[in-house]
Design an enzyme around this catalytic site. Structure first.
Site, PDB file in Angstrom:
ATOM      1  N   ARG A  90      42.417  51.314  46.100  1.00 30.57           N
ATOM      2  CA  ARG A  90      43.278  50.428  45.290  1.00 30.57           C
ATOM      3  C   ARG A  90      44.932  50.751  45.660  1.00 30.57           C
ATOM      4  O   ARG A  90      45.550  49.880  45.984  1.00 30.57           O
ATOM      5  CB  ARG A  90      43.088  50.286  43.940  1.00 30.57           C
ATOM      6  CG  ARG A  90      43.813  49.256  43.221  1.00 30.57           C
ATOM      7  CD  ARG A  90      43.642  49.261  41.571  1.00 30.57           C
ATOM      8  NE  ARG A  90      43.869  50.304  40.763  1.00 30.57           N
ATOM      9  CZ  ARG A  90      43.491  50.564  39.639  1.00 30.57           C
ATOM     10  NH1 ARG A  90      43.061  49.558  38.994  1.00 30.57           N
ATOM     11  NH2 ARG A  90      43.954  51.699  38.851  1.00 30.57           N
ATOM     12  N   LYS A 134      49.725  47.462  42.162  1.00 28.82           N
ATOM     13  CA  LYS A 134      50.047  48.506  41.039  1.00 28.82           C
ATOM     14  C   LYS A 134      51.563  49.019  41.324  1.00 28.82           C
ATOM     15  O   LYS A 134      51.695  50.148  42.086  1.00 28.82           O
ATOM     16  CB  LYS A 134      49.211  49.815  41.029  1.00 28.82           C
ATOM     17  CG  LYS A 134      48.207  49.266  39.684  1.00 28.82           C
ATOM     18  CD  LYS A 134      47.314  50.408  39.325  1.00 28.82           C
ATOM     19  CE  LYS A 134      48.025  51.417  38.503  1.00 28.82           C
ATOM     20  NZ  LYS A 134      47.915  50.914  37.073  1.00 28.82           N
ATOM     21  N   GLU A 184      45.377  40.573  29.794  1.00 28.90           N
ATOM     22  CA  GLU A 184      45.118  42.033  29.491  1.00 28.90           C
ATOM     23  C   GLU A 184      46.235  42.664  28.584  1.00 28.90           C
ATOM     24  O   GLU A 184      46.927  41.781  28.332  1.00 28.90           O
ATOM     25  CB  GLU A 184      45.145  42.677  30.989  1.00 28.90           C
ATOM     26  CG  GLU A 184      46.516  42.839  31.759  1.00 28.90           C
ATOM     27  CD  GLU A 184      46.459  43.314  33.009  1.00 28.90           C
ATOM     28  OE1 GLU A 184      45.486  44.261  33.357  1.00 28.90           O
ATOM     29  OE2 GLU A 184      47.479  43.109  33.918  1.00 28.90           O
TER      30      GLU A 184
HETATM   31  N1  PXG Z   1      46.034  46.711  33.490  1.00 26.09           N
HETATM   32  C1  PXG Z   1      47.156  47.284  33.821  1.00 26.09           C
HETATM   33  C2  PXG Z   1      48.075  46.380  33.844  1.00 26.09           C
HETATM   34  C3  PXG Z   1      47.225  48.771  34.219  1.00 26.09           C
HETATM   35  O1  PXG Z   1      48.275  49.257  34.393  1.00 26.09           O
HETATM   36  C4  PXG Z   1      44.783  48.929  33.694  1.00 26.09           C
HETATM   37  C5  PXG Z   1      44.786  47.586  33.183  1.00 26.09           C
HETATM   38  C6  PXG Z   1      43.617  49.662  33.550  1.00 26.09           C
HETATM   39  O2  PXG Z   1      43.053  49.953  34.918  1.00 26.09           O
HETATM   40  P1  PXG Z   1      42.219  51.172  35.258  1.00 26.09           P
HETATM   41  O3  PXG Z   1      42.206  51.389  36.882  1.00 26.09           O
HETATM   42  O4  PXG Z   1      43.124  52.339  34.762  1.00 26.09           O
HETATM   43  O5  PXG Z   1      40.892  51.041  34.541  1.00 26.09           O
HETATM   44  C7  PXG Z   1      45.927  49.498  34.019  1.00 26.09           C
HETATM   45  C8  PXG Z   1      46.126  50.891  34.228  1.00 26.09           C
HETATM   46  C9  PXG Z   1      49.155  54.256  30.543  1.00 26.09           C
HETATM   47  C10 PXG Z   1      49.371  53.469  32.053  1.00 26.09           C
HETATM   48  O6  PXG Z   1      49.986  54.910  30.266  1.00 26.09           O
HETATM   49  C11 PXG Z   1      48.187  52.826  32.392  1.00 26.09           C
HETATM   50  C12 PXG Z   1      48.273  52.350  33.816  1.00 26.09           C
HETATM   51  C13 PXG Z   1      49.391  52.528  34.578  1.00 26.09           C
HETATM   52  C14 PXG Z   1      50.606  52.995  33.990  1.00 26.09           C
HETATM   53  C15 PXG Z   1      50.247  53.665  32.574  1.00 26.09           C
HETATM   54  O7  PXG Z   1      48.137  53.565  29.776  1.00 26.09           O
HETATM   55  N2  PXG Z   1      47.374  51.477  34.613  1.00 26.09           N
END
Ligand code: PXG
Length: 289
Positions: free
Chosen positions: A50, A150, A183
Site C-alpha cells: 500500500r 496515505k 469512514e
Molecule cells: N481510514 C483512515 C483514514 C486511516 O488513516 C484506516 C482507515 C485504517 O486502516 P488500517 O490499514 O490501519 O486498518 C486508517 C489508518 C491513528 C492513525 O492514530 C491511523 C492511521 C493513520 C494515522 C494515524 O489511529 N491510518
C-alpha cells in the site's frame, strides 16, 4: 529509542530532518502505521504494497524496494528490542526549496521508521464501546486527493477529529461528498444487521484498510455474510452492532452514534467474537523478527 533515518539509527533527540523537507513544508510524502505482536509484524507485505502504491500515485521515487523496506522495518524493531510495537513508516519527498516543485528535491526521498508503543483508546472503551458523532467535514474527494493515498497531508482527518472532540465525542464519522458514510478519522467502520456485516466500499471516500480486509476475510471464512456496500447514517442508527477497525485502534465497539443508542448499548456479540478472532490472527500471522 532508536529511530531509522535513511539507513542509519539515531537517538530520539538526534533524529532530525531538514526544515526544507517537503514532507514538513507541504505534507508531500506517504506513510503507513503498522503493528507487531509477539515479534511478528502483522500484514507487513500488505502495508508495504500500500505504501508503494501511495508513492507510485504521487510520483515519489522510493529509494528502497519492497524487500529492503521489510528489512528496514524488522531491523528497527530489533534495534529497539520491542516484542509488541506500533511502527510508523514515513517517506517524505525530501529536502527542496521554498517552492512546491518536487523536481527541486534533488537529494531524493527520506525514509523514517519510528517504532514505539501506542494505546489509542483507554482499555475501558474496548469493554464499554465508543460514543461517536457525524461531523461536518466531508472526506476528501477521490478526484481531488484520493483517500487511498496515505499521504502526509492528514488535515482532512484532523479537522474531523477536532470537530468530534469539540462536542465531547471519541471519534468522528466522516461522510463522502454524496452524504454516504465513508469512514472515521483513522479507522474504517462496520455495522451488523440481522447477522450480516456491512462496510462501505473503497470507491468513494474510504481507505481500503488492512484491518478492514482482515475482518472481511475472517467473516467470510466463518461464513458470516460480509458486504462491501454503501451505508447511510440511517443504516448506522438502526444497526444491531457497530465497530471500527484500524491498525492503531484494532477493533473497537461503538455503542452510540449521534445520540442514538446502538443495539442494547453494549458491545455486540458478533463484534466481541470478531475482536477475539482478530486477536488470534494477529498472534499467528506475520513476518518474524
Ligand atoms: N481510514 C483512515 C483514514 C486511516 O488513516 C484506516 C482507515 C485504517 O486502516 P488500517 O490499514 O490501519 O486498518 C486508517 C489508518 C491513528 C492513525 O492514530 C491511523 C492511521 C493513520 C494515522 C494515524 O489511529 N491510518
Amino acid at each position: 529509542m532508536k529511530i531509522y533515518i535513511n539507513g542509519k539509527f539515531y537517538e530520539k533527540e538526534n533524529a532530525k530532518i531538514s526544515v526544507f523537507d517537503h514532507g514538513l513544508l507541504y505534507g508531500d510524502g506517504v506513510f503507513e502505521g503498522i503493528r507487531s505482536y509477539d515479534r511478528r509484524v502483522f500484514k507487513l507485505s500488505e502495508h508495504i504494497d500500500r505504501l508503494l502504491e501511495s508513492a507510485q500515485s504521487i510520483m515519489l521515487k522510493v529509494p528502497l524496494d519492497k524487500e529492503q523496506l521489510i528489512k528496514a522495518v524488522t531491523q528497527t524493531l530489533k534495534a529497539n528490542k520491542l516484542d509488541n510495537a506500533y511502527i510508523r513508516l514515513v517517506i517524505t519527498r525530501g529536502e527542496g526549496d521554498l517552492g512546491l516543485d518536487p523536481r527541486k528535491c534533488y537529494k531524493g526521498a527520506s525514509i523514517i521508521i519510528i517504532a514505539d508503543k501506542i494505546a489509542l483508546y483507554p482499555e475501558k472503551l474496548y469493554r464499554e464501546g465508543l460514543a461517536i458523532v457525524t461531523v461536518p467535514t466531508v472526506r476528501n474527494l477521490p478526484e481531488a486527493l484520493n483517500p487511498q493515498i496515505k499521504s502526509l497531508n492528514y488535515l482532512n482527518n484532523i479537522l474531523a477529529k477536532i470537530e468530534a472532540t469539540n462536542c465531547g465525542s471519541d471519534e468522528a464519522i466522516m461522510l463522502d461528498s454524496l452524504g454516504y458514510v465513508a469512514e472515521c478519522t483513522g479507522d474504517n467502520i462496520f455495522v451488523v444487521k440481522n447477522g450480516g456485516l456491512y462496510t462501505p466500499p473503497q470507491c468513494m471516500g474510504t481507505l481500503r484498510g488492512i484491518t478492514r480486509d482482515s475482518i472481511l476475510e475472517i467473516a467470510r471464512k466463518a461464513t458470516i455474510p460480509a458486504h462491501e456496500h454503501v451505508i447511510t447514517r440511517h443504516e448506522v442508527y438502526i444497526s444491531d452492532e457497530c465497530f471500527l477497525t484500524g491498525t492503531a485502534a484494532e477493533i473497537i465497539p461503538v455503542v452510540k452514534v449521534d445520540g442514538r443508542v446502538i443495539g442494547n448499548g453494549k458491545p455486540g456479540k458478533l463484534t466481541l467474537a470478531l475482536m477475539k478472532k482478530f486477536k488470534q490472527l494477529t498472534h499467528k500471522d506475520g513476518v518474524k523478527y
